[in-house]
Structure formats: C-alpha cells, structure tokens
Design an enzyme around this catalytic site. Structure first.
Site, short mmCIF file in Angstrom:
data_model
loop_
_atom_site.label_atom_id
_atom_site.label_comp_id
_atom_site.label_asym_id
_atom_site.label_seq_id
_atom_site.Cartn_x
_atom_site.Cartn_y
_atom_site.Cartn_z
N ARG A 1 1.42 -0.60 0.02
CA ARG A 1 0.17 -0.40 -0.04
C ARG A 1 0.84 1.46 -0.05
O ARG A 1 0.13 2.12 -0.36
CB ARG A 1 -0.62 0.03 1.35
CG ARG A 1 -1.71 -0.83 1.19
CD ARG A 1 -2.93 -0.96 2.58
NE ARG A 1 -1.80 -1.64 3.77
CZ ARG A 1 -1.99 -1.57 4.87
NH1 ARG A 1 -2.75 -1.79 5.25
NH2 ARG A 1 -1.01 -1.59 5.70
N LYS B 1 15.26 -26.64 3.07
CA LYS B 1 16.44 -27.17 3.64
C LYS B 1 17.25 -28.18 2.77
O LYS B 1 16.59 -29.32 1.83
CB LYS B 1 16.35 -26.99 4.82
CG LYS B 1 16.12 -26.00 5.74
CD LYS B 1 16.00 -25.85 7.09
CE LYS B 1 15.66 -24.97 8.20
NZ LYS B 1 16.65 -23.94 7.58
N LYS C 1 10.24 -22.22 22.87
CA LYS C 1 11.34 -21.14 22.51
C LYS C 1 12.13 -21.06 23.64
O LYS C 1 11.42 -21.92 24.74
CB LYS C 1 10.45 -20.01 22.46
CG LYS C 1 9.87 -20.44 21.30
CD LYS C 1 8.88 -18.42 20.88
CE LYS C 1 8.79 -18.83 19.69
NZ LYS C 1 10.03 -18.35 18.26
N LYS D 1 3.03 -19.20 5.44
CA LYS D 1 2.44 -19.47 6.52
C LYS D 1 1.99 -18.55 7.65
O LYS D 1 2.53 -17.23 7.24
CB LYS D 1 2.83 -20.42 7.53
CG LYS D 1 4.35 -19.65 7.84
CD LYS D 1 4.91 -20.85 9.36
CE LYS D 1 4.76 -20.25 10.40
NZ LYS D 1 5.95 -21.35 11.17
N HIS E 1 9.07 -23.34 4.62
CA HIS E 1 10.51 -23.26 4.40
C HIS E 1 11.34 -24.26 4.68
O HIS E 1 12.96 -24.55 4.39
CB HIS E 1 11.90 -21.73 4.81
CG HIS E 1 11.54 -21.25 6.27
ND1 HIS E 1 9.73 -20.71 6.68
CD2 HIS E 1 12.54 -22.05 7.06
CE1 HIS E 1 10.49 -21.02 8.45
NE2 HIS E 1 11.64 -21.46 8.12
N GLU F 1 14.48 -23.56 20.13
CA GLU F 1 14.51 -22.02 20.04
C GLU F 1 15.65 -21.26 20.96
O GLU F 1 14.66 -21.71 22.47
CB GLU F 1 13.99 -20.85 18.99
CG GLU F 1 13.23 -21.67 17.69
CD GLU F 1 12.12 -21.37 17.69
OE1 GLU F 1 12.77 -20.69 16.61
OE2 GLU F 1 11.24 -21.05 17.85
N HIS G 1 5.59 -27.62 9.80
CA HIS G 1 7.12 -27.74 9.51
C HIS G 1 7.73 -29.42 9.72
O HIS G 1 8.19 -30.11 9.64
CB HIS G 1 8.45 -26.72 10.22
CG HIS G 1 8.32 -25.52 10.03
ND1 HIS G 1 7.74 -25.17 9.13
CD2 HIS G 1 8.18 -24.37 11.01
CE1 HIS G 1 7.84 -23.70 8.86
NE2 HIS G 1 8.36 -23.45 10.08
N ASP H 1 2.54 -22.93 15.97
CA ASP H 1 3.51 -22.33 14.75
C ASP H 1 4.63 -23.30 13.98
O ASP H 1 4.79 -22.96 13.52
CB ASP H 1 4.16 -21.15 16.19
CG ASP H 1 4.55 -20.88 15.07
OD1 ASP H 1 4.55 -19.83 14.14
OD2 ASP H 1 5.93 -20.79 15.77
#
Ligand code: NAP
Length: 481
Positions: free
Chosen positions: A51, A182, A330, A148, A178, A216, A240, A235
């Site tokens: 935009r 890999k 996480k 996603k 993604h 992570e 994945h 998520d």
C-alpha cells in the site's frame, strides 16, 4: 567445489507485501544471491507491491538498505547490487482497493513465467487472488505462492484452500514450508532413497525410536500477540515438524515427483494414531527477568504453550511399535534442529557385559551447521583387550563438499523452484488439511481439560514433564548443546 547453477527461465515475479519484514529480510536478499550466482537471467523483473505510496526509486532505496542490513558483508558487491536493484519495479496497491491493479496489469509481459508471491496476511489471499483474475493479470500458466500460517485450524485452512481454488488450480498453488527447502531435508531423501544401506533397516524391526527436535533460544519477542493466538503446536508442529516426520516415515515414492511425494506424505499423516493425553507435555517459559512468556506475550492469563513435546505412533506395517518423539520450544538452551533415528541394539553382544552397547544413531542436522552423522561402535584403539567406543562418522556439508560451497538458503531454493514450476517441496492442500485434522482434536482436548502449560526455566531444555515422557519409556532426549 562450486555448485553448478542452472539458470531458470525469464520471469515476472510480483511480491505482494514487498515492504514487509519477510520480503526485506528473506525474499529479496535471497533473490539477490541467486542473481549474483547467475541463476536469474537478464530480463527478469521483480515487481514489489504494497500500500505504501512510493516510486520505483524509493523502493530500490528501501531494498538497498535491506540488503545492507541482511546480507553478510562478503556477499555485498556494489556492481551486482546495482544491477539487481535495476531489476526491481514497484506498484502501490491496496489488496482491498481498486487502485494500482491496471498499472500492474500493464507491467505484465507476454511469454514470461508469471509468479505472484503473497507475503501478506492470509486474510488478504482471497482479495488478491480475485483481483489478479478480474484484471486479467493471472492466467492459467501463472503461479501463486502463499506463506504460513496456512489456517489456524481445519476450518480456516479449508476456507483458504477454497478461496485459492476459486481462482487457481492446485498445480498453480505453492504453499511454502521453508523447512522443506533446506539442503539437509533433500539430503534426507537422497540418503534414504539413493542408497541401499538404510532402507532395509528403516522400519519398526530395526528402529527403536525417532526424535525430532526444533529448539530455539529466542522468545516470542515482538511477535507476542500473534504467537499467543498460535502456540508451539500451531506454529511449529502442524507444519514444519509434521513435514519432517512425513519425510522420515514415508514409503519410497515411485519417482521424485511432486504428486508421488505428496501422496506418500499424506499417507503418513493419515496413519497417525490420535494422541493420548499422557503422550503430550506443554510448557511455558517463566523467568524472573524480562524473559517471561506471560510478560512478553502481554497476556498475564495466557494458557498458550511456548514448548511442546509429544510421543506419536504411526499405525502402519512399517512403523507400528516405533515411537516418534517430537519436541519444540522457545527460550531453550541452544538453537538446534535435528532428526535422530536411533536403531535397536544387536540381539546379542559377543563382547560381553563389560562392553555396554550404545545405539547406532543417524543424526540429520538442519541447523546449525547442516549435515549428518552416524554413530557407530568401534574398538577403542590401543592395548587392553576389546573395549568398544561409539564414534561419529561425521559429514558436515561445508567440510565434505568444500567450505566455499554456496548452499542456497531455503527461501532461495524454493523461489527458484516456483519459477521452474516444481512443486515437490511445497505442501498440497489435502496434506495441510490432513495435518490440521490430526492437530485440531488434540488442541480441543487440552482446551476442554483446561490444561495449564508447565513452567520451565529460560535457557533450560524444557519442562520436567518432557524428560519424564522419555524416562518412563526407558529412553532419553538427545542433549541440546
Ligand atoms: P509485515 O512486516 O507486517 O508486512 C506486511 C506487508 O503487507 C507489508 O509490505 C504491507 O505493506 C503489506 N500490506 C498490508 N496490508 C496490505 C494491503 N491491504 N494491501 C497490500 N499490501 C498490504 O509482515 P511479514 O512479517 O513480512 O509477513 C508477511 C506474511 O508472511 C505474513 O502472513 C506472515 O505470517 C508470513 N511469514 C512471515 C515470516 C517472517 O519471518 N516475517 C515468516 C513466515 C511467514 P503496506 O503497509 O505498505 O501495505
């Protein structure tokens, strides 16, 4: 060794959401690298659409700044950058408005591959798909790429599939995961299906269990609000991790070809047993400082999990009885993504009790340092009789194939696959729906029970319950180093 680069056909690529984080951080730096490697032909055009009102010079400046920020210094080459930026164009378009579409239509060229990358919120997919058709911008040969999250549950994923199907055929739709781009993931296919060595052992008779870990170190950070409506299951697991599980567990397809691959992955998802409540552990990081999930998410009553561990069973001839343990979270101790296939012990040790057996494990590392290692038993060198020791037959791709090997980032590879028209590494609509159909009842069950996630220390390996999930089966998680 320098990777062989095969140029793709000339294309018009339109990126919706071209001013956003993903476009600036991943998509455009990825395209720059492919241009630098000579894979993108002269004459290709990349058109940014968003935009924000700006002219093409303004957009080029924005992307120059993004390249400065997100490329490694060694990748920046002023001349290459200049020629790359010259390939960019820009149109101001509101996906929900009428302005800009005619201008975009005027930029499309005849005999080019035409691809539309929707790096925008999924709520805009329908508006964009419809307008691309209304204005004659998309045709039967065009390709559309979507990011996603692909839905939040089965119903919303179906709605997105229906919206896209209203304007595009399935063979034109590229749903990005993604992880599938890999290098190691494709090497997993090569290891399984280009060697005779593993396939005879690749079943419940010889494989004790499989672990898939995506750990992570980061927390939810600035994405707290988005993440709090999602959680680790939606998520990470639904997309994945289930994709990785499929690639490990699938039957050999008759050919390395999109639908053959995706048919086999779909069968794995359909063979998953429903999850028993005792086979699931959810966690939430809880720290004294700023590293507390409830603080970061901005929701003091949040029941969303930032960690999940599960034991999955696949009911088919190949895998019945071999558990697949998945964990992701996480703010864990380190950043690791890996798949570990642990083989069973030999039926009898000829070396006696003093030589305790350690399992053969095939570890497929996705990050850091993509590669594989196979742990095997050997004799410990030197005198002192037959003492055994387990060592790694290690293959780091960077070492094995040369440190100057340029391994394309997952996004780069996937965008080039879109231009080539190869859907092998993209999810088909029915796969995504099948994954949600498995995940939805698991979430509904914990919501109905009112389960609270178990707190865990930031920087740890996750909640105590995840350790117990393994211990009760007489197994342990691989260390997160
Ligand atoms: P973002 O930074 O918020 O960017 C959104 C982009 O969409 C901007 O370019 C924005 O530009 C444009 N936009 C918003 N409303 C629009 C409209 N009505 N018409 C046309 N353009 C519009 O988001 P992002 O992080 O780049 O993520 C984009 C998509 O990728 C999201 O679906 C996200 O979930 C997904 N994704 C992102 C990542 C990531 O690492 N960032 C990873 C995986 C998936 P204007 O404001 O100028 O219109």
């Amino acid at each position: 060794m320098v990777a062989r680069v095969i140029p793709v056909d000339c294309f018009d690529l339109v990126i919706f959401g071209a001013t956003g984080d993903l476009a600036r951080r991943k998509i455009l730096p990825g395209l720059y690298r492919r241009w630098k490697e000579g894979q993108i032909p002269e004459g290709a055009v990349i058109i940014g659409a968003a935009r924000s009102e700006m002219n093409v010079d303004g957009y080029r400046e924005m992307i120059r700044a993004a390249l400065d920020e997100f490329l490694n210094p060694s990748e920046r080459d002023p001349e290459v950058m200049q020629s790359f930026l010259a390939m960019l164009d820009y149109v101001a378009i509101d996906a929900r408005g009428e302005g800009g579409w005619k201008a975009l239509a005027g930029k499309m060229r005849g005999d080019m591959v035409r691809a539309f990358y929707l790096s925008v919120a999924p709520a805009l997919f329908g508006d964009i798909a419809a307008r691309l058709h209304e204005h004659g911008i998309a045709n039967r040969a065009s390709r559309i790429v979507v990011e996603k999250p692909f839905g939040n549950d089965l119903e919303s994923a179906r709605a997105l599939n229906d919206v896209l199907a209203g304007h595009f055929h399935e063979d034109q739709i590229y749903r990005i995961d993604h992880y599938l781009g890999k290098e190691t993931v494709q090497n997993l296919m090569a290891v399984r299906f280009a060697n005779i060595l593993f396939e005879p052992l690749w079943n419940a008779q010889f494989v004790d269990h499989v672990q898939i870990t995506v750990a992570e170190t980061v927390g939810v950070g600035g994405r707290g609000d988005y993440y709090d409506h999602s959680g680790a299951m939606r998520d990470m697991v639904q997309n994945h991790m289930m994709q990785l599980l499929c690639l490990i567990a699938m039957e050999p397809p008759h050919h390395f070809e999109p639908d053959a691959m995706r048919d086999e992955k779909l069968k794995v998802i359909r063979a998953l047993d429903p999850l028993a409540p005792g086979d699931l552990v959810r966690g939430q990081y809880s720290g004294d400082g700023g590293d507390d999930y409830l603080l970061e998410s901005g929701n003091p009553d949040s029941m969303t999990e930032s960690f999940i561990a599960m034991k999955l069973q696949i009911s088919n001839w190949r895998w019945k009885g071999t558990p697949f343990y998945l964990r992701t979270g996480k703010r864990l101790k380190s950043r690791v993504s890996e798949i570990a296939v642990t083989f069973k012990e030999p039926p009898h040790s000829i070396f006696g009790e003093s030589n305790l057996w350690r399992e053969n494990v095939l570890v497929i590392r996705l990050q850091p340092d993509e590669g594989m290692d196979l742990r095997v038993m050997i004799k410990e060198p030197g005198p002192g009789g037959m003492r055994l020791k387990d060592v790694a037959l290690d293959m780091s791709f960077a070492e094995a194939l040369g440190n100057d090997l340029d391994i394309p980032d997952a996004y780069e590879r996937l965008i080039m696959d879109v231009i080539r028209g190869n859907q092998t590494l993209f999810m088909r609509g029915d796969e995504v729906e099948a994954a949600w159909a498995w995940v939805d009842p698991v979430i509904a069950a914990w919501e109905a029970r009112g389960d609270r996630p178990e707190p865990y220390d930031p920087g740890s390996t996750g909640p105590e319950g995840a350790l117990m999930l393994m211990h009760r089966d007489g197994r342990r998680w691989r260390e997160i180093r």
